[in-house]
Design a protein around this motif. Sequence first.
Motif, mmCIF file in Angstrom:
data_model
loop_
_atom_site.group_PDB
_atom_site.id
_atom_site.type_symbol
_atom_site.label_atom_id
_atom_site.label_comp_id
_atom_site.label_asym_id
_atom_site.label_seq_id
_atom_site.Cartn_x
_atom_site.Cartn_y
_atom_site.Cartn_z
ATOM 1 N N PHE A 189 -5.584 -3.531 1.181
ATOM 2 C CA PHE A 189 -5.055 -2.273 1.710
ATOM 3 C C PHE A 189 -3.541 -2.174 1.574
ATOM 4 C CE2 PHE A 189 -5.997 -5.453 4.921
ATOM 5 C CZ PHE A 189 -4.728 -5.763 5.344
ATOM 6 N N CYS A 190 -2.936 -2.998 0.716
ATOM 7 C CA CYS A 190 -1.482 -3.017 0.566
ATOM 8 C C CYS A 190 -1.102 -2.828 -0.895
ATOM 9 C CB CYS A 190 -0.915 -4.333 1.096
ATOM 10 S SG CYS A 190 0.885 -4.472 0.963
ATOM 11 N N GLY A 191 -0.095 -2.012 -1.137
ATOM 12 C CA GLY A 191 0.341 -1.746 -2.502
ATOM 13 C C GLY A 191 1.394 -2.700 -3.025
ATOM 14 N N VAL A 192 1.861 -3.618 -2.194
ATOM 15 C CA VAL A 192 2.898 -4.558 -2.629
ATOM 16 C C VAL A 192 2.348 -5.440 -3.750
ATOM 17 C CG1 VAL A 192 4.321 -6.529 -1.958
ATOM 18 C CG2 VAL A 192 4.092 -4.573 -0.425
ATOM 19 N N GLY A 193 3.109 -5.547 -4.831
ATOM 20 C CA GLY A 193 2.678 -6.303 -5.993
ATOM 21 C C GLY A 193 2.018 -5.440 -7.049
ATOM 22 N N ARG A 194 1.741 -4.194 -6.683
ATOM 23 C CA ARG A 194 1.096 -3.273 -7.626
ATOM 24 C C ARG A 194 2.021 -2.106 -7.983
ATOM 25 N NH1 ARG A 194 -2.800 -4.460 -3.514
ATOM 26 N NH2 ARG A 194 -4.533 -5.721 -4.299
ATOM 27 N N GLU A 195 3.294 -2.235 -7.665
ATOM 28 C CA GLU A 195 4.238 -1.142 -7.884
ATOM 29 C C GLU A 195 4.481 -0.892 -9.374
ATOM 30 O OE1 GLU A 195 5.659 -3.612 -4.298
ATOM 31 O OE2 GLU A 195 4.921 -3.967 -6.331
ATOM 32 N N VAL A 196 4.802 0.335 -9.687
ATOM 33 C CA VAL A 196 5.223 0.705 -11.034
ATOM 34 C C VAL A 196 6.745 0.586 -11.132
ATOM 35 C CG1 VAL A 196 5.337 2.564 -12.743
ATOM 36 C CG2 VAL A 196 3.259 2.250 -11.361
ATOM 37 N N ASN A 197 7.434 1.060 -10.107
ATOM 38 C CA ASN A 197 8.905 1.099 -10.106
ATOM 39 C C ASN A 197 9.459 -0.053 -9.271
ATOM 40 O OD1 ASN A 197 11.503 2.070 -10.565
ATOM 41 N ND2 ASN A 197 11.470 3.359 -8.732
ATOM 42 N N ASN A 222 -2.576 4.644 5.069
ATOM 43 C CA ASN A 222 -2.768 4.632 3.612
ATOM 44 C C ASN A 222 -1.510 4.281 2.828
ATOM 45 O OD1 ASN A 222 -1.201 6.964 3.788
ATOM 46 N ND2 ASN A 222 -2.463 8.103 2.318
ATOM 47 N N ARG A 223 -0.435 3.976 3.524
ATOM 48 C CA ARG A 223 0.830 3.616 2.882
ATOM 49 C C ARG A 223 1.216 4.629 1.809
ATOM 50 N NH1 ARG A 223 2.633 -1.200 4.502
ATOM 51 N NH2 ARG A 223 4.142 -1.248 2.797
ATOM 52 N N ALA A 224 0.882 5.891 2.075
ATOM 53 C CA ALA A 224 1.180 6.994 1.158
ATOM 54 C C ALA A 224 0.577 6.764 -0.227
ATOM 55 C CB ALA A 224 2.691 7.223 1.065
ATOM 56 N N ASP A 225 -0.546 6.077 -0.274
ATOM 57 C CA ASP A 225 -1.182 5.705 -1.534
ATOM 58 C C ASP A 225 -2.636 6.165 -1.516
ATOM 59 O OD1 ASP A 225 -2.331 4.469 -3.749
ATOM 60 O OD2 ASP A 225 -1.246 2.591 -3.462
ATOM 61 N N ILE A 226 -2.993 7.107 -2.363
ATOM 62 C CA ILE A 226 -4.347 7.648 -2.396
ATOM 63 C C ILE A 226 -5.362 6.585 -2.776
ATOM 64 C CG2 ILE A 226 -4.181 8.408 -4.785
ATOM 65 C CD1 ILE A 226 -5.992 10.232 -1.906
ATOM 66 N N GLN A 227 -4.954 5.583 -3.549
ATOM 67 C CA GLN A 227 -5.886 4.521 -3.942
ATOM 68 C C GLN A 227 -6.344 3.708 -2.737
ATOM 69 O OE1 GLN A 227 -4.854 2.287 -7.574
ATOM 70 N NE2 GLN A 227 -3.186 3.744 -7.888
ATOM 71 N N ILE A 228 -5.426 3.457 -1.812
ATOM 72 C CA ILE A 228 -5.805 2.748 -0.582
ATOM 73 C C ILE A 228 -6.720 3.625 0.262
ATOM 74 C CG2 ILE A 228 -4.907 1.782 1.574
ATOM 75 C CD1 ILE A 228 -2.403 0.957 -0.004
#
Length: 334
Positions: free
Chosen positions: A70-78, A244-250
């Motif tokens: 449930f975390c986007g850290v490590g998957r960033e583009v920028n 959702n950490r502002a992330d639709i994928q989560i």
Amino acid sequence: MAQTNGYSSYTGWKRFKHRVGRIVLPNNPSSSSVPFAEYLKWIRYTRFTPSYPHSIDIQTKSGCNARCTFCGVGREVNKVYGVMSDELFKKIIDEVMDYPFLLRLDPYLLNDPLVDKKMPERLEYIARKKGKRHWPKVRITTNAGLLTEQMAYGLLHSEALDEINFSFHSIIPEVYEKMMAPLKYDRVMGNILRFKEMWDKYPGKKPKLSVWTVKTKPVIENLKNERRYWRKLGFAFKARKLDNRADIQIENLDLADREFVRVPFCVIPFWRAWIMWNGDMIMCCVDQERTNVLGNCQNRSIKEIWNDSRYQELRRRWRTRQLDGLLCNECKGT
């Protein structure tokens, strides 16, 4: 028919409680242990915004050794990877320790703090600058995957930490390893229990120990056992709402037991500052893509950036709810 009406009444009552709960217990990245306090913060900080932040998070090194579902850290583009220099770290600490009402200082951001092998040294510097003052409270939150005995010794002997939170998502091994891959349950649990033994024997200043988990469906199903297990071992236990950490994928992972709704307000721009390893100051811990860099404190003071036009504009937009184009518009809790 009676059963149908009863079920309908029950589900209607649950929906009503959820609607009320979104107002009484708001969920946002700044949520406190008592969520209603967020309303009090909103009233206080939006009307009397301080001239410097009262809470500061500092990323001393980018990266995390886990890829929590449930975390986007490590998957960033920028993403910009690196390590904060000693000079910049000391510049920041020297400045913020002069803030008379700095309440909290967290030497981590969008990372696991223990990826920085120099964390004990950095904590020692904080302790020296803080002296015998009660504030700010210093804390870290870690998944404990890198909590070796040497690191544990360094954290305790730094005498800087007021609180250590262990991020541990399920005491059921197969659930844990699915939620927190590639970490292994037995190894991490062993790290935490060994640290607790060292903590018990340590004669000096002891940080408060807590276990934090996120309310995903698997955790909710076993929540009573989770709480009982950790409290029996002597840890405080906190289960936070899933956002959702502002992330639709989560949001699309179907881990929440309720619908996601946009956060009603956010106090973060009015009292908290977030500093990346290179000195960039971002909006909050949700902005892992660095969509809104508010300034850089390499050659400027944090206080100066905090009071300049970019921060002022962000606060104005939150006061007036003009969030189009901001990451905030996609930030949702349950």
